[in-house]
Design an enzyme around this catalytic site. Structure first.
Site, PDB file in Angstrom:
ATOM      1  N   ARG A 152       0.823  -1.218   0.000  1.00 48.25           N
ATOM      2  CA  ARG A 152       0.000   0.000   0.000  1.00 48.25           C
ATOM      3  C   ARG A 152       0.855   1.266   0.000  1.00 48.25           C
ATOM      4  O   ARG A 152       0.446   2.291  -0.551  1.00 48.25           O
ATOM      5  CB  ARG A 152      -0.943  -0.005   1.211  1.00 48.25           C
TER       6      ARG A 152
ATOM      7  N   LYS B 164     -17.734 -17.137   4.301  1.00 47.52           N
ATOM      8  CA  LYS B 164     -19.137 -16.829   4.549  1.00 47.52           C
ATOM      9  C   LYS B 164     -19.833 -16.220   3.337  1.00 47.52           C
ATOM     10  O   LYS B 164     -19.363 -15.248   2.755  1.00 47.52           O
ATOM     11  CB  LYS B 164     -19.258 -15.866   5.734  1.00 47.52           C
TER      12      LYS B 164
ATOM     13  N   GLY C  40      -8.018  -9.360   0.694  1.00 48.10           N
ATOM     14  CA  GLY C  40      -6.800  -9.698   1.425  1.00 48.10           C
ATOM     15  C   GLY C  40      -6.388 -11.147   1.330  1.00 48.10           C
ATOM     16  O   GLY C  40      -5.208 -11.463   1.159  1.00 48.10           O
TER      17      GLY C  40
ATOM     18  N   GLY D 184     -12.585  -3.821   1.425  1.00 47.18           N
ATOM     19  CA  GLY D 184     -13.963  -3.415   1.658  1.00 47.18           C
ATOM     20  C   GLY D 184     -14.487  -2.473   0.595  1.00 47.18           C
ATOM     21  O   GLY D 184     -15.646  -2.573   0.171  1.00 47.18           O
TER      22      GLY D 184
END
Length: 394
Positions: free
Chosen positions: A35, A197, A353, A376
């Site tokens: 990053r 999930k 990630g 996100g």
């Protein structure tokens, strides 16, 4: 939206929101500087056009001032990655900060202290945003990873630069990658979605069904769909409350003539550890006491056909519990197939990630067409949401 093209920043001090939320080890050493390196192009652009750079960022989720989350720990890494001497000031607003900014010369780079040491940052506070805005003549948002937040430095501040607010080079690339998946990519477009999930990706799947041509669903989240289809999944992870939604998604895909591919066979274990027994099952006939942990060879072969018949491919989420070597082969195989696809001139985008961690673990990240830095934010974009940080620049 204003992108960086031919603007001059001569004699200007430019506020740049960057994403420096990087992982640290127990000795406060940066373990992944991706990053940091990602903002270099924007910093170089400003410096090469006569400006000075004031970098705003956060690290972690501090409750007030917390020395363990000070951006001073990143200073050497930021200097190294940007290939510039970077100065540091131990706050982000106030008289001392304004004094340091006033002393900057063209070409200088100054890193402000962690924005989240002030609770007003995450509240999107107007007064705090105005104090930040006083430091610069122009504003650039290059922190895609925080664009899904209505924070002071990513959202509120933009209104104080009505004619001098820009999307940085990294943000431009991220938005282009999203358009590639949802709109502009060469067809057929494929989304590969894995992870544990289904609840975290339900809205994404619902939106992507209408946008892409094919979807692969794997990882733990696949078992909710397999159960919804009447499969016997043993003790595999699934979400009972989402069975009806999973069934609705499968019916929606069929109605829209979109292809959804699920695993056919799985490598199962009784426990998630290196000593557990292993057994291969048809995904619809997993015996009681066994948990599906990874895709197996028949599935990998089918997924390869789906991948190689696509031209634009987005991957988010592993095929199994790849952190455990016993159950890493499926994810490893997908990495190999995607590399082969890229060699055949397919466009491969990786986001999230765990997917990026898998690429790094298997030493194969260098060939990818584009790796997203914003987990996100990328996922919310794929849900069809307009990101606040992007909206503020329009």
């Amino acid at each position: 939206m204003f992108f960086l093209t031919t603007q001059s920043f001569k004699n200007e001090k430019v506020l740049i929101r960057v994403d420096l939320n990087v992982p640290l080890d127990k000795n406060m050493n940066v373990t992944d500087s991706t990053r940091i390196t990602a903002c270099k192009e924007t910093v170089d652009f400003v410096v090469n056009r006569g400006g000075a750079c004031i970098l705003m960022a956060h690290l972690g989720r501090p409750k007030g001032k917390d020395e363990t989350l000070s951006l001073s720990h990143l200073l050497n890494d930021v200097s190294k990655c940007l290939e510039k001497k970077v100065q540091f000031v131990n706050d982000c607003i106030g008289d001392n900060v304004e004094k340091r900014v006033s002393q900057m010369k063209n070409g200088d780079v100054l890193l402000l202290e962690n924005l989240r040491f002030h609770k007003e940052e995450i509240k999107g506070d107007n007064i705090f945003a105005k104090k930040l805005s006083k430091l610069g003549d122009s504003y650039i948002n290059d922190a895609f990873g925080t664009c899904h937040r209505e924070h002071a430095s990513t959202y509120t501040i933009a209104k104080y630069f009505p004619q001098k607010k820009y999307a940085g080079k990294l943000l431009e690339k991220e938005l282009k990658a999203i358009r590639m998946i949802l709109e502009d990519g060469k067809k057929p477009i494929l989304a590969i979605l894995g992870g544990a999930k289904v609840s975290s990706k339900l809205q994404i799947i619902n939106n992507l069904i209408e946008q892409v041509d094919k979807i692969i669903i794997a990882g733990g989240m696949a078992f909710t769909f397999i159960k919804a289809n009447g499969g016997e999944i043993g003790d595999s992870l699934y979400e009972p409350s989402l069975l009806s939604e999973a069934k609705s998604i499968l019916l929606k895909a069929k109605k829209l003539n979109k292809e959804i591919s699920l695993p056919i066979d799985v490598l199962a274990g009784k426990e998630l550890n290196n000593n557990t027994e292993e057994e291969v099952f048809n995904v619809n006939r997993i015996q009681s006491g066994w948990k599906g942990m990874d895709i197996y060879t028949k599935t990998a072969s089918v997924f390869e056909d789906v991948i190689m018949s696509s031209n634009t491919i987005f991957w988010n989420g592993p095929m199994g519990v790849f952190e455990n070597e016993k159950f890493s082969q499926g994810t490893r195989q997908i990495c190999k197939i995607l590399k082969k696809a890229k060699e055949e001139k397919k466009h491969v985008i990786v986001g999230g990630g765990d997917s990026i961690a898998a690429l790094k673990k298997f030493g194969k990240e260098g060939w990818v067409s584009y790796i997203s830095t914003g987990g996100g934010a990328m996922l919310e974009s794929l849900e069809g949401k307009e990101l606040p940080g992007v909206k503020a620049l329009n």
